[in-house]
Design a protein around this motif. Structure first.
Motif, PDB file in Angstrom:
ATOM      1  N   ASP A 190       0.831  -1.210   0.000  1.00  0.00           N
ATOM      2  CA  ASP A 190       0.000   0.000   0.000  1.00  0.00           C
ATOM      3  C   ASP A 190       0.866   1.260   0.000  1.00  0.00           C
ATOM      4  OD1 ASP A 190      -2.321  -1.522  -0.074  1.00  0.00           O
ATOM      5  OD2 ASP A 190      -2.421  -1.663   2.108  1.00  0.00           O
ATOM      6  N   ASN A 191       0.949   1.960   1.126  1.00  0.00           N
ATOM      7  CA  ASN A 191       1.706   3.222   1.187  1.00  0.00           C
ATOM      8  C   ASN A 191       2.743   3.217   2.304  1.00  0.00           C
ATOM      9  OD1 ASN A 191       2.172   5.846   0.114  1.00  0.00           O
ATOM     10  ND2 ASN A 191       1.055   6.757   1.818  1.00  0.00           N
ATOM     11  N   GLN A 192       3.222   2.034   2.697  1.00  0.00           N
ATOM     12  CA  GLN A 192       4.237   1.932   3.750  1.00  0.00           C
ATOM     13  C   GLN A 192       5.313   0.942   3.320  1.00  0.00           C
ATOM     14  OE1 GLN A 192       1.834   0.979   7.320  1.00  0.00           O
ATOM     15  NE2 GLN A 192       2.392   3.020   8.056  1.00  0.00           N
ATOM     16  N   TYR A 193       6.576   1.416   3.355  1.00  0.00           N
ATOM     17  CA  TYR A 193       7.687   0.594   2.883  1.00  0.00           C
ATOM     18  C   TYR A 193       8.927   0.798   3.747  1.00  0.00           C
ATOM     19  CZ  TYR A 193       4.634   0.347  -1.120  1.00  0.00           C
ATOM     20  OH  TYR A 193       3.542   0.154  -1.901  1.00  0.00           O
ATOM     21  N   VAL A 194       9.757  -0.223   3.752  1.00  0.00           N
ATOM     22  CA  VAL A 194      11.102  -0.128   4.307  1.00  0.00           C
ATOM     23  C   VAL A 194      12.059  -0.284   3.135  1.00  0.00           C
ATOM     24  CG1 VAL A 194      12.840  -1.226   5.773  1.00  0.00           C
ATOM     25  CG2 VAL A 194      10.480  -0.967   6.590  1.00  0.00           C
ATOM     26  N   CYS A 195      12.969   0.678   2.976  1.00  0.00           N
ATOM     27  CA  CYS A 195      13.869   0.704   1.821  1.00  0.00           C
ATOM     28  C   CYS A 195      15.314   0.771   2.304  1.00  0.00           C
ATOM     29  CB  CYS A 195      13.547   1.922   0.949  1.00  0.00           C
ATOM     30  SG  CYS A 195      14.573   2.068  -0.516  1.00  0.00           S
ATOM     31  N   GLU A 196      16.143  -0.139   1.806  1.00  0.00           N
ATOM     32  CA  GLU A 196      17.531  -0.247   2.237  1.00  0.00           C
ATOM     33  C   GLU A 196      18.466  -0.260   1.026  1.00  0.00           C
ATOM     34  OE1 GLU A 196      16.430  -3.158   6.007  1.00  0.00           O
ATOM     35  OE2 GLU A 196      16.604  -3.956   3.961  1.00  0.00           O
ATOM     36  N   VAL A 197      19.677   0.230   1.251  1.00  0.00           N
ATOM     37  CA  VAL A 197      20.674   0.316   0.178  1.00  0.00           C
ATOM     38  C   VAL A 197      21.977  -0.305   0.653  1.00  0.00           C
ATOM     39  CG1 VAL A 197      21.967   1.851  -1.346  1.00  0.00           C
ATOM     40  CG2 VAL A 197      19.635   2.456  -0.657  1.00  0.00           C
TER      41      VAL A 197
END
Length: 282
Positions: A190-197
């Motif tokens: 939906d509109n919630q994410y965890v983003c890692e690099v």
């Protein structure tokens, strides 16, 4: 009437100096212009009606001309570029009719926000002048790996939305964007994410970073985060909306250099935490 571009650019530098920002026609100063234009974007609601629109256009003209003068000094003049007025708008143009419009870009940065980053624009313009610009608008090569195990090679930025939508709709648990020197991965729904690099260094070492929501930067309390991929407990600031995720993905495509990419996104350095979890350090 002849336009004195140098005088306008110098006047722009004086205006910036009132805010203790030095514009010295260096490559570094381009990032300062990006910051200045970002401030106008952050206060767009204060510029109402025709008078407000005229003010913002005037700002774009001045800072666009400063960018143009800077690009000319940093090598584009030697590549044959010079100022040319096209239908009343000053642009940079060379003898082959290739043209660049820093004023238009500055105006778009004010109105549209970070997606029209002027530093990225200048980076591409320099590549363009050198004849090194790829045929596509994207210059970081990306392979997409789906949670189902499928790998799609050389995915362009214009095509990435369909893969992001798979995660958004819960049809894929996560997405990994692999590049030559590391990867960007995210999970959520939906509109919630965890983003890692992850950035792989030439000496075999690596660094990791987590994207954060600047509006929640001080919120370090861990929260329950449920996705089709499973249950997680990230900090509250590490749960980001889709709009921010898309901005980060675009920045990852547009910035080959890690430092430039990190300058374009909100993040925290998680290298030590990651290495402890992996048992690489005590």
């Amino acid at each position: 009437m002849d336009i004195n571009y140098q005088e306008i650019a110098d006047r722009t530098a004086v205006h910036a100096l009132k805010s203790n920002i030095i514009l010295d026609y260096s490559e570094k100063s381009i990032a300062e212009v990006e910051s200045i234009l970002g401030t106008y974007y952050d206060h767009l609601t204060e510029y109402d009606g025709k008078e407000g629109a005229d003010t913002l256009w005037n700002v774009a003209v001045h800072y666009g001309i400063y960018l143009g003068e800077t690009m000319l000094r940093l090598g584009m003049k030697e590549k044959g570029f010079a100022w040319f007025v096209d239908d009343g708008l000053p642009i940079l143009k060379n003898q082959t009719s290739a043209q660049i419009s820093p004023i238009t870009k500055a105006h778009k940065r004010i109105l549209n926000g970070p997606e029209d980053n002027v530093k990225s624009f200048c980076d591409v313009a320099f590549l363009f002048a050198e004849g090194k610009l790829p045929t596509e608008s994207v210059y970081r090569a990306i392979n997409v790996q789906l949670s189902s195990g499928q790998i799609i090679e050389n995915v362009l930025h214009r095509d990435i939305d369909s893969y992001v939508m798979m995660v958004e709709q819960g049809r894929e648990d996560f997405l990994i964007l692999e590049s030559r020197d590391g990867f960007l991965q995210f999970y959520g729904v939906d509109n919630q994410y965890v983003c890692e690099v992850r950035v792989n260094l030439p000496d075999g070492d690596f660094h990791t970073y987590s994207v954060i929501d600047k509006a929640k930067e001080q919120r370090t309390r861990r929260v329950q985060f449920a996705t089709p991929y499973g249950q997680f407990t990230p900090t509250e600031r590490e749960v980001v909306p889709l709009e921010l995720l898309n901005m980060v993905i675009r920045a990852y495509y547009e910035h080959v250099k890690t430092d430039d990419f990190l300058e374009a996104i909100p993040y925290i350095d998680t290298t030590e935490i990651t290495k402890r979890c992996m048992g690489l350090i005590q």
